[in-house]
Design a protein around this motif. Structure first.
Motif: not given
Lengths: 262, 217
Positions: B1-12, B26-27, B179-190
């Motif tokens: 569902m979500l794929k992040i590869e070799k991500l780099n980010f810089a500000i100034n 998924p899920g 969190f109980n919805d099986k179809d839902l993919t969740v990514i949460a900062i906490t």
């Protein structure tokens, strides 16, 4: 019949009224003397120059010269509106067409269908009417653009949430645009509501002093106010619309680099 | 569902995100933890396209985060922020309905009863539906934002500290709904223990990097 000329001595008497303000500034110990002198000196010099070149423009009364002069006025107004709305001049080419269409279109409509001067491009009509339309459009656009971009900047998180929920730029900006539009139109409507009651517009006063009957002056004034209203309406909305391309990136987010102080 | 590869980010020149890679099926229900300033929110902002990474790729449902995929991606994600912002003078029902006026969402416009059922489940009084958003508490606003997010029926929810404003008595109900919805993919900062316990995956971040990924059995 024209208005009675004002002599140099009478002009000096008029300027002498500024001594009252100078006295007040000194009494209140407000250090604005230099600003006051600069402002009134600039106003005097600019108006004398306008008087000088307007006399040439009226003398030659050429369509191309009139259009060129109006284009220069539009460029100056566009520069001023960006400067005063806190945006960078890189938006110049995006907001300039809004004045071109708003002012040009309304000027052509009213000149061809309402004023019907002879010749159609008569500088005595074209230039002062264009000036009034431009001045008012510039003021309303400044308020609207400033409020529009700053409200999105201040509520950037709210705006971002609308965009990420699938809103296009034109959909997501709508609440901010409505607020900015109301802020821009409020002074215009307040001004219109008190005309004749609180103030007599400058153009009408000028026409009466120039020898027109009050009813002719009033009819001209009504037409001019309608022209001002519709020109400000068109140019303000187009200025916001045209600026969106530069103001927002491909992902629909606000470009913070458009602000002068970014 | 979500794929992040070799991500780099810089500000100034300052690196905020350093070489981040991970995948979510998924899920899957993932949480990201880490101290403040470790780049968690920046990572979310990069996923939604607000920040352009210097290197690396992000894919949602096989679609790269690029301008040409924007509409398709936004029909798959929902970003719920820590602080719920409403437009001045907006009522709760205007707040909820507004995104459904967008061309991308018109086909899923929920009816009043759907919304009010969510109100019941989230312990929100039905009369709040016509209240001004400014009259609501932080927790009530946050629950409205979550309801709106769920009604959008996206596949992936990005939730940034969504439980902080919600009082403990309602938190469980709200989080269970997500969190109980099986179809839902969740990514949460906490930083919230309740969320950490509910998640199937815990991603820990340190100084812009992923320190560990723990997948519960």
């Amino acid at each position: 019949m024209g208005a009675q000329d004002i002599g140099i001595f009478e002009l000096i008497i008029a300027y002498a009224t500024l001594l009252i303000s100078i006295g007040i500034l000194r009494f209140l110990k407000i250090n604005l003397f230099k600003d006051l002198v600069t402002s009134f000196s600039r106003m005097t010099i600019q108006l004398l120059l306008v008087g000088l070149y307007l006399s040439y423009i009226f003398k030659y009364n050429s369509l191309w010269l009139n259009c060129l002069y109006i284009l220069i006025m539009m460029a100056a107004a566009n520069h001023s509106l960006l400067k005063n709305s806190g945006l960078k001049l890189q938006l110049f080419s995006f907001t300039f067409p809004s004045l071109l269409i708003g002012i040009g279109g309304v000027l052509a409509y009213f000149t061809l269908l309402v004023f019907k001067p002879e010749p159609m491009y008569d500088a005595k009509y074209m230039i002062p009417v264009a000036g009034m339309l431009l001045g008012n459009s510039m003021n309303r656009t400044i308020v609207t653009l400033e409020r529009f971009y700053n409200s999105i900047k201040q509520d950037n998180e709210g705006y971002v949430s609308l965009v990420t929920m699938g809103g296009s730029v034109s959909e997501s900006i709508m609440p901010y645009f409505r607020t900015a539009y109301k802020a821009g139109i409020a002074p215009t409507l307040a001004n219109f509501a008190t005309i004749g009651l609180v103030s007599l517009p400058g153009m009408m006063t000028g026409q009466i002093l120039g020898g027109s009957t009050p009813m002719v002056a009033i009819k001209y004034q009504i037409v001019i106010l309608l022209a001002i209203y519709i020109a400000t309406e068109i140019s303000t909305i187009l200025a916001v619309l045209f600026s969106l391309k530069r103001g927002f990136n491909r992902f629909g987010f606000l470009r913070h680099e458009i602000f002068k102080n970014s | 569902m979500l794929k992040i590869e070799k991500l780099n980010f810089a500000i100034n020149g300052k690196e905020i995100i350093k070489d981040i890679s991970f995948k979510l099926k998924p899920g899957e229900k993932a949480v990201i933890t880490g101290e403040s300033g470790t780049g968690k929110t920046t990572l979310f902002r990069t996923i939604i396209g607000l920040h352009k990474p210097q290197t690396g790729t992000i894919e949602i449902d096989g679609l790269k985060i690029e301008a040409q995929n924007l509409d398709k991606i936004r029909q798959r994600i929902c970003y719920i922020q820590q602080e719920t912002r409403a437009i001045p003078d907006q009522t709760a029902h205007e707040f909820i309905y507004f995104p459904f006026t967008f061309k991308n969402n018109r086909h899923i416009k929920p009816d009043r009863e759907d919304i009010l059922e969510y109100f019941d489940r989230f312990n929100l009084k039905r009369k709040l539906f016509d209240s001004q958003m400014t009259d609501l508490s932080g927790g009530e606003k946050q629950r409205m934002a979550i309801i709106r997010g769920l009604l959008l029926k996206r596949k992936l929810i990005l939730a940034d500290e969504i439980s902080t404003a919600i009082d403990p008595s309602n938190k469980e109900k709200v989080l269970d709904e997500i969190f109980n919805d099986k179809d839902l993919t969740v990514i949460a900062i906490t930083h919230d223990e309740t969320l950490l316990n509910k998640a199937s995956t815990i991603i820990s971040m340190e100084s812009g990097k992923i320190a560990s990924i723990e997948r519960k059995q």
